[in-house]
Design a protein around this motif. Structure first.
Motif, mmCIF file in Angstrom:
data_model
loop_
_atom_site.group_PDB
_atom_site.id
_atom_site.type_symbol
_atom_site.label_atom_id
_atom_site.label_comp_id
_atom_site.label_asym_id
_atom_site.label_seq_id
_atom_site.Cartn_x
_atom_site.Cartn_y
_atom_site.Cartn_z
ATOM 1 N N ILE A 1 -64.370 26.661 -0.870
ATOM 2 C CA ILE A 1 -63.050 27.201 -0.381
ATOM 3 C C ILE A 1 -63.227 28.858 -0.476
ATOM 4 O O ILE A 1 -63.945 29.311 -1.268
ATOM 5 C CB ILE A 1 -61.887 26.777 -1.460
ATOM 6 N N VAL A 2 -62.878 29.472 0.609
ATOM 7 C CA VAL A 2 -62.987 30.816 0.611
ATOM 8 C C VAL A 2 -61.769 31.470 1.188
ATOM 9 O O VAL A 2 -61.187 31.319 2.080
ATOM 10 C CB VAL A 2 -64.116 31.220 1.635
ATOM 11 N N ASP A 3 -61.142 32.226 0.055
ATOM 12 C CA ASP A 3 -59.800 32.856 0.400
ATOM 13 C C ASP A 3 -59.999 34.132 0.964
ATOM 14 O O ASP A 3 -60.950 34.666 0.905
ATOM 15 C CB ASP A 3 -59.197 32.724 -0.927
ATOM 16 N N ASP A 4 -58.916 34.784 1.461
ATOM 17 C CA ASP A 4 -58.996 36.000 1.856
ATOM 18 C C ASP A 4 -60.064 36.534 2.848
ATOM 19 O O ASP A 4 -60.754 37.738 2.460
ATOM 20 C CB ASP A 4 -58.687 36.983 0.668
ATOM 21 N N VAL A 5 -60.234 35.644 3.816
ATOM 22 C CA VAL A 5 -61.448 36.329 4.456
ATOM 23 C C VAL A 5 -61.339 37.422 5.356
ATOM 24 O O VAL A 5 -62.523 37.986 5.824
ATOM 25 C CB VAL A 5 -62.112 34.968 5.375
ATOM 26 N N GLN A 6 -60.125 37.727 5.430
ATOM 27 C CA GLN A 6 -59.909 39.188 6.110
ATOM 28 C C GLN A 6 -60.627 40.190 5.410
ATOM 29 O O GLN A 6 -60.871 41.562 5.930
ATOM 30 C CB GLN A 6 -58.450 39.543 6.332
ATOM 31 N N GLU B 1 -49.042 34.562 7.408
ATOM 32 C CA GLU B 1 -49.076 36.246 6.862
ATOM 33 C C GLU B 1 -49.038 36.420 5.337
ATOM 34 O O GLU B 1 -49.265 35.223 4.633
ATOM 35 C CB GLU B 1 -47.602 36.853 7.291
ATOM 36 N N ALA B 2 -48.961 37.623 4.686
ATOM 37 C CA ALA B 2 -49.290 37.820 3.288
ATOM 38 C C ALA B 2 -48.109 36.990 2.558
ATOM 39 O O ALA B 2 -47.031 37.043 3.152
ATOM 40 C CB ALA B 2 -49.236 39.160 3.165
ATOM 41 N N GLY B 3 -48.439 36.084 1.569
ATOM 42 C CA GLY B 3 -47.210 35.542 0.735
ATOM 43 C C GLY B 3 -46.736 34.234 1.329
ATOM 44 O O GLY B 3 -45.938 33.743 1.002
ATOM 45 N N ALA B 4 -47.376 33.780 2.406
ATOM 46 C CA ALA B 4 -46.912 32.575 3.242
ATOM 47 C C ALA B 4 -47.327 31.259 2.485
ATOM 48 O O ALA B 4 -46.711 30.256 2.414
ATOM 49 C CB ALA B 4 -47.589 32.630 4.609
ATOM 50 N N GLY B 5 -48.308 31.284 1.512
ATOM 51 C CA GLY B 5 -48.441 30.421 0.636
ATOM 52 C C GLY B 5 -49.892 29.570 1.050
ATOM 53 O O GLY B 5 -50.335 28.366 0.666
ATOM 54 N N LYS B 6 -50.813 30.268 1.434
ATOM 55 C CA LYS B 6 -52.249 30.006 1.734
ATOM 56 C C LYS B 6 -52.866 29.640 0.557
ATOM 57 O O LYS B 6 -53.526 28.618 0.473
ATOM 58 C CB LYS B 6 -52.997 31.014 2.776
ATOM 59 N N SER B 7 -52.880 30.466 -0.436
ATOM 60 C CA SER B 7 -53.614 30.391 -1.607
ATOM 61 C C SER B 7 -53.063 29.167 -2.135
ATOM 62 O O SER B 7 -53.820 28.603 -2.996
ATOM 63 C CB SER B 7 -53.645 31.641 -2.420
ATOM 64 N N ALA B 8 -51.876 29.127 -2.326
ATOM 65 C CA ALA B 8 -51.082 27.960 -3.029
ATOM 66 C C ALA B 8 -51.880 26.654 -2.227
ATOM 67 O O ALA B 8 -51.984 25.563 -3.240
ATOM 68 C CB ALA B 8 -49.702 28.149 -2.873
ATOM 69 N N LEU B 9 -51.907 26.669 -1.161
ATOM 70 C CA LEU B 9 -52.511 25.419 -0.565
ATOM 71 C C LEU B 9 -54.177 25.115 -0.769
ATOM 72 O O LEU B 9 -54.304 24.025 -1.063
ATOM 73 C CB LEU B 9 -52.168 25.549 1.062
ATOM 74 N N LEU B 10 -54.675 26.208 -1.066
ATOM 75 C CA LEU B 10 -56.113 25.974 -1.571
ATOM 76 C C LEU B 10 -56.171 25.608 -2.676
ATOM 77 O O LEU B 10 -56.857 24.776 -3.152
ATOM 78 C CB LEU B 10 -56.758 27.486 -1.151
ATOM 79 N N ASP B 11 -55.074 26.067 -3.680
ATOM 80 C CA ASP B 11 -55.022 25.489 -5.073
ATOM 81 C C ASP B 11 -54.705 23.812 -4.935
ATOM 82 O O ASP B 11 -55.443 23.132 -5.748
ATOM 83 C CB ASP B 11 -53.999 26.130 -5.834
#
Ligand SMILES: Nc1ncnc2c1ncn2[C@@H]1O[C@H](COP(=O)(O)OP(=O)(O)O)[C@@H](O)[C@H]1O
Ligand SMILES: [Mg+2]
Length: 400
Positions: free
Chosen positions: A137-142, A40-50
């Motif tokens: 890396i592709v973030d926010d694919v939604q 979900e939003a804010g779960a930390g996906k982008s942080a893991l991509l970092d």
């Protein structure tokens, strides 16, 4: 603004980091790997991509992200991902090279076939990976445009032994069908002990254990909620939890929290945030050009930066995409049109005709001859690139 992981070092996530470490090892050993992070939003996906990006030593990283207002512009995400690799175009067979160049608007031409573009992207990534392992890396694919999604799904299903990692992040629930059937990594909330520690790092003072535990439970360990929801609340207010709205989805509550913080800002600063929210490129120079037309001066940025909502560095960086959504959705229709008009005027017609047409379409109240003509030309170019129909001029609603 510091990157996600600078704000707070990544806590926990041993299993997720192990998965990403293994993926990098495999790619360095010559294999290709695909992974979709879902949470979900804010779960930390982008942080893991970092984390992935920082640990991709001895490899090349290229990164793109879907941006909410840009989901209507064909190939925008794919183009962003491939831009640093275009030096390898010459290594492709001529039909593929031409197809890709046409899709990216680098040359005029007949509409290329999807298959040809898919093969061209596959070839381009393989060419680049022949030099050194490649991490895409592709973030926010939604929010990725539909054509980029189709092509990247095609590519992901055909990777074999090229030394390529293709790692996506997508918001859930609701977007499970995107990139469906590709290998997944669920990103859930932090375990209780880590969630508590993260919360403690932002709490204004000592807080009763029961209150703390209730906040952790209410946020289900969601890192963004832990970091942002307590902001501005006094210990006394905190004692009542987050206002008893436990039934409201977490993302909506976080967006509402950002909306409240935006509403408290001076009018010019709010206008700046709105313009930044609907300008998908994060182009600071373009943004200031548009703001000047709106009569918004350079002082407007400071309150938004001080509130930790956005940073205007080399690019515009929102604290989180939910800030962008909050700024966008809380705007009046007339205000939104005005901002789109300023952005259209600030966008170079020769350099970026499609984005200009898109802004103009959203600036128009009703059918407007000139806008219609420009859209038709833009649609012609999009069709030449194999894209879908153009945006509708009558709609000012953000694409959901
Ligand atoms: N494991 C973690 N430890 C500490 N902070 C985290 C962790 N994961 C995420 N955060 C922080 O939470 C916020 C939201 O994370 P982000 O990666 O942007 O979420 P998402 O991409 O899933 O919406 C960011 O400020 C980030 O630094
Ligand atoms: Mg994210």
């Amino acid at each position: 603004m510091p990157s996600n992981t600078e704000i707070s070092a990544l806590r926990g996530r041993r299993r997720e980091r192990d998965t990403l470490d293994r993926l990098l090892r495999d790619v360095r050993a010559g294999h290709s790997r695909v992974l979709v992070l879902r949470g979900e939003a804010g779960a930390g996906k982008s942080a893991l991509l970092d984390y992935l990006s920082e640990h991709a030593s001895a490899g090349r990283v290229t990164r793109a992200a879907g941006v909410e207002p840009e989901s209507e512009i064909a190939y925008s995400a794919l183009q962003q991902l491939c831009a640093p690799l275009l030096g390898h175009l010459d290594g492709l067979p001529e039909p593929q090279r031409l197809a890709l160049a046409t899709a990216f608007g680098l040359r005029p031409g007949d509409p290329p076939e999807g298959l040809l573009i898919g093969l061209a992207v596959l070839g381009l990534l393989a060419e680049a990976a022949a030099e050194q392992p490649l991490v895409c890396i592709v973030d926010d694919v939604q929010w990725m445009d539909r054509m980029s999604e189709v092509i990247l799904t095609f590519v992901a299903r055909r990777l074999e032994e090229e030394s390529i990692a293709l790692v996506f992040a997508s918001r859930s629930p609701g977007d499970e069908q995107i990139l469906g059937s590709l290998p997944e990594l669920r990103v859930d909330g932090l375990p209780t002990a880590e969630a508590r520690a993260l919360l403690d790092s932002v709490l204004p003072g000592p807080v009763d254990d029961r209150v703390r535990d209730r906040i952790v439970a209410e946020t289900r360990g969601n890192p963004l909620a832990l970091l942002e929801l307590p902001r501005g609340l006094t210990p006394a207010e905190l004692a009542f939890g987050f206002g008893g709205q436990a039934a409201t989805p977490l993302a909506s509550r976080m967006e509402e929290g950002f909306r409240r913080r935006i509403t408290a800002l001076p009018a010019d600063t709010r206008r700046l945030l709105l313009a930044a929210a609907v300008e998908p490129l994060g182009d600071v120079t373009l943004l200031w050009r548009a703001l000047k037309r709106l009569g918004v001066g350079p002082d407007a940025a400071a309150p938004a930066e001080a509130a930790g909502l956005v940073a205007l560095g080399a690019r515009v960086q929102f604290r989180h995409p939910l800030v962008r959504s909050a700024a966008w959705r809380s705007a009046e229709a007339a205000e939104l049109r005005e901002v789109h008009r300023a952005l259209a005027e600030a966008t170079d017609l020769d350099h970026d005709p499609d984005r200009r047409a898109w802004h103009r379409a959203h600036a128009a109240v009703g059918p407007d001859e000139e806008v219609a003509a420009e859209l038709e030309r833009s649609a012609g170019r999009a069709l030449a690139r194999g894209a879908g129909p153009p945006p509708r001029p009558s709609s000012n609603a953000p694409p959901s």
